[in-house]
Design a protein around this motif. Structure first.
Motif, PDB file in Angstrom:
ATOM      1  N   LEU A 198       0.708  -1.196   0.180  1.00 51.30           N
ATOM      2  CA  LEU A 198       0.155  -0.088  -0.023  1.00 51.30           C
ATOM      3  C   LEU A 198       1.088   1.393   0.224  1.00 51.30           C
ATOM      4  O   LEU A 198       0.467   2.287  -0.736  1.00 51.30           O
ATOM      5  CB  LEU A 198      -0.923  -0.134   1.157  1.00 51.30           C
ATOM      6  CG  LEU A 198      -1.864   1.297   1.266  1.00 51.30           C
ATOM      7  CD1 LEU A 198      -2.811   1.085  -0.080  1.00 51.30           C
ATOM      8  CD2 LEU A 198      -2.745   1.083   2.499  1.00 51.30           C
ATOM      9  N   ALA A 199       1.789   1.311   0.838  1.00 50.60           N
ATOM     10  CA  ALA A 199       2.557   2.635   0.980  1.00 50.60           C
ATOM     11  C   ALA A 199       3.552   2.886  -0.388  1.00 50.60           C
ATOM     12  O   ALA A 199       3.778   4.065  -0.672  1.00 50.60           O
ATOM     13  CB  ALA A 199       3.520   2.486   2.160  1.00 50.60           C
ATOM     14  N   ALA A 200       3.972   1.707  -0.964  1.00 53.56           N
ATOM     15  CA  ALA A 200       4.538   2.005  -2.212  1.00 53.56           C
ATOM     16  C   ALA A 200       3.728   2.569  -3.385  1.00 53.56           C
ATOM     17  O   ALA A 200       4.222   3.214  -4.166  1.00 53.56           O
ATOM     18  CB  ALA A 200       5.081   0.696  -2.729  1.00 53.56           C
ATOM     19  N   MET A 201       2.482   1.963  -3.181  1.00 53.38           N
ATOM     20  CA  MET A 201       1.396   2.389  -4.466  1.00 53.38           C
ATOM     21  C   MET A 201       0.924   3.907  -3.959  1.00 53.38           C
ATOM     22  O   MET A 201       0.570   4.619  -4.894  1.00 53.38           O
ATOM     23  CB  MET A 201       0.436   1.580  -4.438  1.00 53.38           C
ATOM     24  CG  MET A 201       0.859   0.106  -5.224  1.00 53.38           C
ATOM     25  SD  MET A 201      -0.684  -0.759  -5.069  1.00 53.38           S
ATOM     26  CE  MET A 201       0.109  -2.207  -6.009  1.00 53.38           C
ATOM     27  N   TYR A 202       0.825   4.284  -2.803  1.00 53.84           N
ATOM     28  CA  TYR A 202       0.231   5.456  -2.534  1.00 53.84           C
ATOM     29  C   TYR A 202       1.333   6.379  -1.499  1.00 53.84           C
ATOM     30  O   TYR A 202       1.078   6.290  -0.168  1.00 53.84           O
ATOM     31  CB  TYR A 202      -0.984   5.225  -1.631  1.00 53.84           C
ATOM     32  CG  TYR A 202      -2.097   4.982  -2.544  1.00 53.84           C
ATOM     33  CD1 TYR A 202      -3.105   5.778  -3.320  1.00 53.84           C
ATOM     34  CD2 TYR A 202      -2.448   3.481  -2.794  1.00 53.84           C
ATOM     35  CE1 TYR A 202      -4.021   5.427  -4.233  1.00 53.84           C
ATOM     36  CE2 TYR A 202      -3.123   3.133  -3.658  1.00 53.84           C
ATOM     37  CZ  TYR A 202      -4.180   3.985  -4.387  1.00 53.84           C
ATOM     38  OH  TYR A 202      -5.030   3.476  -5.081  1.00 53.84           O
ATOM     39  N   ASP A 256       1.105   8.209   4.760  1.00 52.43           N
ATOM     40  CA  ASP A 256       1.446   8.593   5.767  1.00 52.43           C
ATOM     41  C   ASP A 256       0.705   9.872   6.277  1.00 52.43           C
ATOM     42  O   ASP A 256       0.250  10.334   7.193  1.00 52.43           O
ATOM     43  CB  ASP A 256       2.841   8.688   6.005  1.00 52.43           C
ATOM     44  CG  ASP A 256       3.466   7.471   6.266  1.00 52.43           C
ATOM     45  OD1 ASP A 256       2.834   6.317   6.664  1.00 52.43           O
ATOM     46  OD2 ASP A 256       4.800   7.302   6.024  1.00 52.43           O
ATOM     47  N   ASP A 257       0.591  10.866   5.317  1.00 52.56           N
ATOM     48  CA  ASP A 257      -0.026  12.194   5.599  1.00 52.56           C
ATOM     49  C   ASP A 257      -1.622  11.832   5.719  1.00 52.56           C
ATOM     50  O   ASP A 257      -2.171  12.596   6.622  1.00 52.56           O
ATOM     51  CB  ASP A 257       0.016  12.920   4.209  1.00 52.56           C
ATOM     52  CG  ASP A 257       1.554  13.499   3.968  1.00 52.56           C
ATOM     53  OD1 ASP A 257       2.051  13.632   5.082  1.00 52.56           O
ATOM     54  OD2 ASP A 257       1.701  13.777   2.626  1.00 52.56           O
ATOM     55  N   PHE A 258      -2.167  11.035   4.949  1.00 50.14           N
ATOM     56  CA  PHE A 258      -3.465  10.567   5.255  1.00 50.14           C
ATOM     57  C   PHE A 258      -3.845  10.162   6.735  1.00 50.14           C
ATOM     58  O   PHE A 258      -4.478  10.511   7.483  1.00 50.14           O
ATOM     59  CB  PHE A 258      -4.040   9.610   4.050  1.00 50.14           C
ATOM     60  CG  PHE A 258      -5.378   9.152   4.614  1.00 50.14           C
ATOM     61  CD1 PHE A 258      -6.643   9.808   4.073  1.00 50.14           C
ATOM     62  CD2 PHE A 258      -5.642   7.839   4.877  1.00 50.14           C
ATOM     63  CE1 PHE A 258      -7.744   9.568   4.437  1.00 50.14           C
ATOM     64  CE2 PHE A 258      -6.922   7.386   5.176  1.00 50.14           C
ATOM     65  CZ  PHE A 258      -7.850   8.068   5.038  1.00 50.14           C
ATOM     66  N   LEU A 270      -3.536  12.503   9.539  1.00 50.30           N
ATOM     67  CA  LEU A 270      -4.669  13.380   9.479  1.00 50.30           C
ATOM     68  C   LEU A 270      -5.895  12.682  10.131  1.00 50.30           C
ATOM     69  O   LEU A 270      -6.664  13.194  11.107  1.00 50.30           O
ATOM     70  CB  LEU A 270      -5.210  14.155   8.106  1.00 50.30           C
ATOM     71  CG  LEU A 270      -6.522  14.801   8.172  1.00 50.30           C
ATOM     72  CD1 LEU A 270      -6.289  16.029   8.974  1.00 50.30           C
ATOM     73  CD2 LEU A 270      -6.831  15.221   6.594  1.00 50.30           C
ATOM     74  N   ARG A 271      -5.996  11.474   9.654  1.00 47.19           N
ATOM     75  CA  ARG A 271      -7.091  10.485  10.517  1.00 47.19           C
ATOM     76  C   ARG A 271      -6.800  10.364  11.654  1.00 47.19           C
ATOM     77  O   ARG A 271      -7.746  10.655  12.432  1.00 47.19           O
ATOM     78  CB  ARG A 271      -7.013   9.256   9.786  1.00 47.19           C
ATOM     79  CG  ARG A 271      -8.203   8.250  10.037  1.00 47.19           C
ATOM     80  CD  ARG A 271      -8.109   6.997   9.474  1.00 47.19           C
ATOM     81  NE  ARG A 271      -6.674   6.209  10.070  1.00 47.19           N
ATOM     82  CZ  ARG A 271      -6.177   5.196   9.515  1.00 47.19           C
ATOM     83  NH1 ARG A 271      -6.946   4.738   8.288  1.00 47.19           N
ATOM     84  NH2 ARG A 271      -5.142   4.655  10.001  1.00 47.19           N
ATOM     85  N   ALA A 272      -5.638  10.142  12.210  1.00 45.15           N
ATOM     86  CA  ALA A 272      -5.431   9.959  13.680  1.00 45.15           C
ATOM     87  C   ALA A 272      -5.864  11.421  14.392  1.00 45.15           C
ATOM     88  O   ALA A 272      -6.157  11.174  15.675  1.00 45.15           O
ATOM     89  CB  ALA A 272      -4.049   9.584  13.808  1.00 45.15           C
ATOM     90  N   GLU A 273      -5.433  12.458  13.947  1.00 44.22           N
ATOM     91  CA  GLU A 273      -5.813  13.585  14.438  1.00 44.22           C
ATOM     92  C   GLU A 273      -7.371  13.960  14.539  1.00 44.22           C
ATOM     93  O   GLU A 273      -7.818  14.451  15.631  1.00 44.22           O
ATOM     94  CB  GLU A 273      -5.129  14.846  13.824  1.00 44.22           C
ATOM     95  CG  GLU A 273      -5.540  16.410  14.234  1.00 44.22           C
ATOM     96  CD  GLU A 273      -4.909  17.290  13.352  1.00 44.22           C
ATOM     97  OE1 GLU A 273      -5.521  18.396  13.338  1.00 44.22           O
ATOM     98  OE2 GLU A 273      -3.823  16.972  12.606  1.00 44.22           O
ATOM     99  N   LEU A 274      -8.129  13.632  13.482  1.00 41.66           N
ATOM    100  CA  LEU A 274      -9.489  13.660  13.462  1.00 41.66           C
ATOM    101  C   LEU A 274     -10.192  12.871  13.963  1.00 41.66           C
ATOM    102  O   LEU A 274     -11.362  13.124  14.778  1.00 41.66           O
ATOM    103  CB  LEU A 274     -10.125  14.102  11.978  1.00 41.66           C
ATOM    104  CG  LEU A 274      -9.375  15.181  11.247  1.00 41.66           C
ATOM    105  CD1 LEU A 274      -9.697  15.213   9.885  1.00 41.66           C
ATOM    106  CD2 LEU A 274      -9.558  16.550  11.897  1.00 41.66           C
ATOM    107  N   ASP A 275      -9.502  11.556  14.155  1.00 42.03           N
ATOM    108  CA  ASP A 275     -10.362  10.371  14.748  1.00 42.03           C
ATOM    109  C   ASP A 275      -9.566   9.746  15.651  1.00 42.03           C
ATOM    110  O   ASP A 275      -8.991   8.566  15.378  1.00 42.03           O
ATOM    111  CB  ASP A 275     -10.960   9.663  13.865  1.00 42.03           C
ATOM    112  CG  ASP A 275     -11.858   8.459  14.190  1.00 42.03           C
ATOM    113  OD1 ASP A 275     -12.427   8.471  15.420  1.00 42.03           O
ATOM    114  OD2 ASP A 275     -12.068   7.553  13.261  1.00 42.03           O
ATOM    115  N   PRO A 276      -8.881  10.190  16.627  1.00 38.31           N
ATOM    116  CA  PRO A 276      -7.919   9.525  17.524  1.00 38.31           C
ATOM    117  C   PRO A 276      -8.242   8.268  18.156  1.00 38.31           C
ATOM    118  O   PRO A 276      -7.565   7.181  18.210  1.00 38.31           O
ATOM    119  CB  PRO A 276      -7.437  10.575  18.652  1.00 38.31           C
ATOM    120  CG  PRO A 276      -8.978  11.393  18.704  1.00 38.31           C
ATOM    121  CD  PRO A 276      -9.218  11.559  17.609  1.00 38.31           C
TER     122      PRO A 276
END
Length: 142
Positions: A109-113, A117-119, A122-128
């Motif tokens: 997944l990380a190689a393709m997208y 890590d940015d996503f 942000l997800r962790a910040e908005l939905d901890p």
């Protein structure tokens, strides 16, 4: 056409879609050749050329070529075969279409997208507490 889906048999089908960038057409040709050599029946195949990419962190389109193929799910060895194709796509800087994916290995997944890590940040910040999580995220978030 009524009952068009019966053409794939009782097991149904998997739609495999990927994109590779401009200058990576040989990867596209190699994958088409591999599908053909394996006698992988596809009753629907769509080849499109994409223009500029969207700036979205998990956006699928990228300048280059996308191919979508419908493959009978009952094809022997289909999972390992698609894993091999995923590796080729990732090695070429391409990606699979997550909206149609049900089997991508988490390690690719990380190689393709590359903005994954940015996503995730942000997800962790908005939905901890991880209240809003899809099955796709649960499968690929390892």
């Amino acid at each position: 056409m009524p009952h068009w889906n019966r053409v794939y048999g009782r097991g149904g089908f998997v739609q495999y879609q990927f994109v590779v960038g401009e200058g990576r057409e040989e990867t596209l040709r190699r994958i088409v050749r591999r599908l053909s050599d394996r006698r992988c029946p596809s009753f629907l195949a769509v080849l499109k050329r994409f223009g500029p990419a969207d700036p979205g962190w998990l956006s699928f389109p990228a300048p280059g070529w996308t191919l979508a193929v419908d493959i009978p799910a009952s094809l022997p060895g289909l999972g390992p075969f698609l894993d091999e194709l995923d590796e080729e796509v990732a090695a070429a800087g391409g990606r699979v279409y997550l909206a149609k994916d049900a089997r991508l290995r988490p390690d690719l997944l990380a190689a393709m997208y590359p903005r994954l890590d940015d996503f995730r940040a942000l997800r962790a910040e908005l939905d901890p507490r991880g209240v809003f999580m899809s099955d796709l995220a649960r499968r690929l978030d390892r």
